[in-house]
Motif scaffolding. Structure first.
Motif, short mmCIF file in Angstrom:
data_model
loop_
_atom_site.label_atom_id
_atom_site.label_comp_id
_atom_site.label_asym_id
_atom_site.label_seq_id
_atom_site.Cartn_x
_atom_site.Cartn_y
_atom_site.Cartn_z
N TYR A 11 0.84 -1.20 0.00
CA TYR A 11 0.00 0.00 0.00
C TYR A 11 0.87 1.25 0.00
O TYR A 11 1.76 1.40 0.84
CB TYR A 11 -0.91 0.01 1.23
N VAL A 13 1.26 5.02 0.74
CA VAL A 13 0.70 6.11 1.53
C VAL A 13 0.84 7.42 0.76
O VAL A 13 -0.05 8.27 0.78
CB VAL A 13 1.41 6.21 2.91
N PRO A 30 -2.30 6.02 -3.76
CA PRO A 30 -2.80 5.83 -2.40
C PRO A 30 -4.22 5.28 -2.20
O PRO A 30 -4.47 4.71 -1.16
CB PRO A 30 -2.68 7.22 -1.78
N ASP A 31 -5.13 5.37 -3.13
CA ASP A 31 -6.46 4.80 -2.91
C ASP A 31 -6.56 3.34 -3.33
O ASP A 31 -7.63 2.75 -3.31
CB ASP A 31 -7.52 5.63 -3.63
N GLY A 33 -4.14 -0.62 -3.61
CA GLY A 33 -2.97 -1.37 -3.18
C GLY A 33 -2.82 -2.58 -4.09
O GLY A 33 -3.74 -2.94 -4.82
N TYR A 52 5.47 3.81 1.58
CA TYR A 52 4.57 2.67 1.44
C TYR A 52 4.67 1.73 2.63
O TYR A 52 5.57 1.84 3.46
CB TYR A 52 4.85 1.92 0.13
N SER A 73 -9.04 -1.87 -4.40
CA SER A 73 -9.45 -0.55 -3.94
C SER A 73 -9.38 -0.52 -2.41
O SER A 73 -9.70 -1.50 -1.74
CB SER A 73 -10.90 -0.29 -4.40
N VAL A 74 -8.95 0.60 -1.87
CA VAL A 74 -8.82 0.77 -0.42
C VAL A 74 -9.86 1.78 0.03
O VAL A 74 -9.77 2.97 -0.27
CB VAL A 74 -7.39 1.23 -0.04
N PRO A 76 -12.41 3.76 3.04
CA PRO A 76 -12.04 4.59 4.19
C PRO A 76 -11.65 3.81 5.45
O PRO A 76 -10.72 4.20 6.16
CB PRO A 76 -13.27 5.45 4.44
N LYS A 79 -8.27 2.20 4.76
CA LYS A 79 -7.25 3.24 4.72
C LYS A 79 -6.85 3.68 6.14
O LYS A 79 -5.67 3.84 6.45
CB LYS A 79 -7.74 4.44 3.91
N LEU A 82 -4.70 0.95 7.60
CA LEU A 82 -3.37 0.97 6.98
C LEU A 82 -2.52 2.12 7.49
O LEU A 82 -1.33 1.95 7.78
CB LEU A 82 -3.50 1.04 5.45
N LEU A 83 -3.11 3.31 7.62
CA LEU A 83 -2.36 4.46 8.12
C LEU A 83 -1.94 4.26 9.57
O LEU A 83 -0.83 4.63 9.97
CB LEU A 83 -3.17 5.74 7.96
#
Length: 146
Positions: A11, A13, A30-31, A33, A52, A73-74, A76, A79, A82-83
């Protein structure tokens, strides 16, 4: 080339991460992976400005995700997870809480359909160097004649 007995989700970032799997090239901003099932031979590339996260996923959890390399697709929720994992430097679960969070992430990633978008790399002698140059510098604004 790398190959792992576990699955891997890559992914980005910030910036774009690129992976080559066989003769296909996957690129994910970023949206999105890139999902690599276990035993997928691959080569990764990221520019200097790319940040990443590589997530290693045990084989037993991989059956919910596609059986071949795919762009996912990632959303919300994924995401945010992941963050959080990136901020804490977690690439594989080290605690029971992280393991639960990873299972939620896998649930979120498995909801959407994999995207079939990838950049094929031709064997054509004239076209291949042009596409490789564009992959290294996608901002190249030269005209088709140039």
């Amino acid at each position: 080339m790398d190959r792992h007995s576990w699955g891997q989700f890559v992914y980005s970032v910030a910036g774009v991460i690129e992976l080559t799997v066989k003769s296909s090239r996957y690129a994910a901003p970023p949206d999105f992976g890139v999902w690599l099932p276990p035993e997928t031979e691959h080569l990764a590339w990221a520019g200097d400005e790319t940040s990443y996260l590589l997530l290693d996923i045990e084989q037993r959890f991989c059956d919910r995700l596609p059986g071949k390399a795919s762009i996912l697709s990632v959303g919300p929720i994924a995401k945010a997870i992941l963050l959080d994992l990136k901020k804490r430097g977690v690439g594989e679960p080290r605690t029971a809480d992280d393991a639960r969070l990873m299972r939620v992430l896998i649930d979120q990633l498995s909801v959407g359909s994999p995207l079939e978008g990838f950049l094929p790399m031709p064997d054509d002698r004239a076209l291949k160097p042009v596409l490789e140059a564009l992959c290294k510098n996608p901002g190249d604004g030269r005209s088709l004649e140039e």
